[in-house]
Design an enzyme around this catalytic site. Structure first.
Site, PDB file in Angstrom:
ATOM      1  N   ARG A 117       0.825  -1.207   0.000  1.00 60.25           N
ATOM      2  CA  ARG A 117       0.000   0.000   0.000  1.00 60.25           C
ATOM      3  C   ARG A 117       0.856   1.252   0.000  1.00 60.25           C
ATOM      4  NH1 ARG A 117      -3.210  -1.965   5.052  1.00 60.25           N
ATOM      5  NH2 ARG A 117      -1.051  -2.374   5.543  1.00 60.25           N
TER       6      ARG A 117
ATOM      7  N   GLU B 245       9.596 -13.448   7.652  1.00 62.10           N
ATOM      8  CA  GLU B 245       9.301 -14.337   8.764  1.00 62.10           C
ATOM      9  C   GLU B 245       9.363 -15.801   8.336  1.00 62.10           C
ATOM     10  OE1 GLU B 245       6.545 -10.751   9.382  1.00 62.10           O
ATOM     11  OE2 GLU B 245       8.018 -11.477   7.967  1.00 62.10           O
TER      12      GLU B 245
END
Length: 181
Positions: free
Chosen positions: A68, A105
């Protein structure tokens, strides 16, 4: 910065518990993007900050098309009367590129920028919507370093303080409009 304007932006950030996985509180800016007045206020606040902080910025650099942050960079660059430079996922840009891999991650990812996107010594601000662990922002900074650009600041709408991503940026100036624990 007026508290009223900041509250107008903060009020358009919607929390989503347990997204994308249980235990995560996702901060959604979709309502902010949907409200033209609040979005204008966001860009006003970011523009005011950059104009007050830096006498000269050559480019706004935005990360990843799926992010975004790409929705914030171009209108901010237009307001400042400067260009916007995209950083994309590997394989999405034509021509000669510089790329860097970084750890997520659950694995690795790569970002790249066109080799001629900025000239050595040009002053850039890297913009994204959110700073979490800092991996993507550090990768973007590394790309700017390889092109010999001067990163004036890393700028985000939202900082998730508990994840300590800004600590990874070390000596690079960092600014977040909204902070959450």
């Amino acid at each position: 910065m007026s508290e009223e304007r900041l509250r107008r932006v903060r009020d358009r950030v919607r929390p989503f518990p347990d997204f994308p996985v249980p235990g995560v509180l996702f901060r959604d800016i979709s309502p902010l993007l949907k409200d033209p007045g609040a979005f204008r206020t966001l860009i006003d606040l970011l523009e005011d900050h950059l104009r007050a902080s830096f006498p000269r910025v050559d480019f706004i650099v935005g990360e990843r098309l799926d992010s975004r942050g790409f929705l914030i960079g171009p209108p901010l660059a237009q307001r400042l009367g400067i260009g916007f430079v995209p950083i994309r996922k590997k394989g999405k840009l034509p021509g000669a590129t510089e790329s860097v891999s970084y750890t997520l991650e659950y694995g690795k990812a790569e970002l790249e920028i066109q080799s001629d996107a900025v000239e050595p010594g040009q002053k850039v601000v890297i913009v994204d919507d959110l700073l979490a662990t800092g991996g993507t922002m550090c990768a973007a900074c590394e790309l700017m370093k390889r092109l010999k650009a001067e990163v004036l600041e890393c700028l985000v709408i939202i900082e998730l303080k508990l994840l300590k991503g800004s600590e990874k940026l070390k000596s690079i100036p960092f600014y977040s409009l909204l902070q959450y624990d």
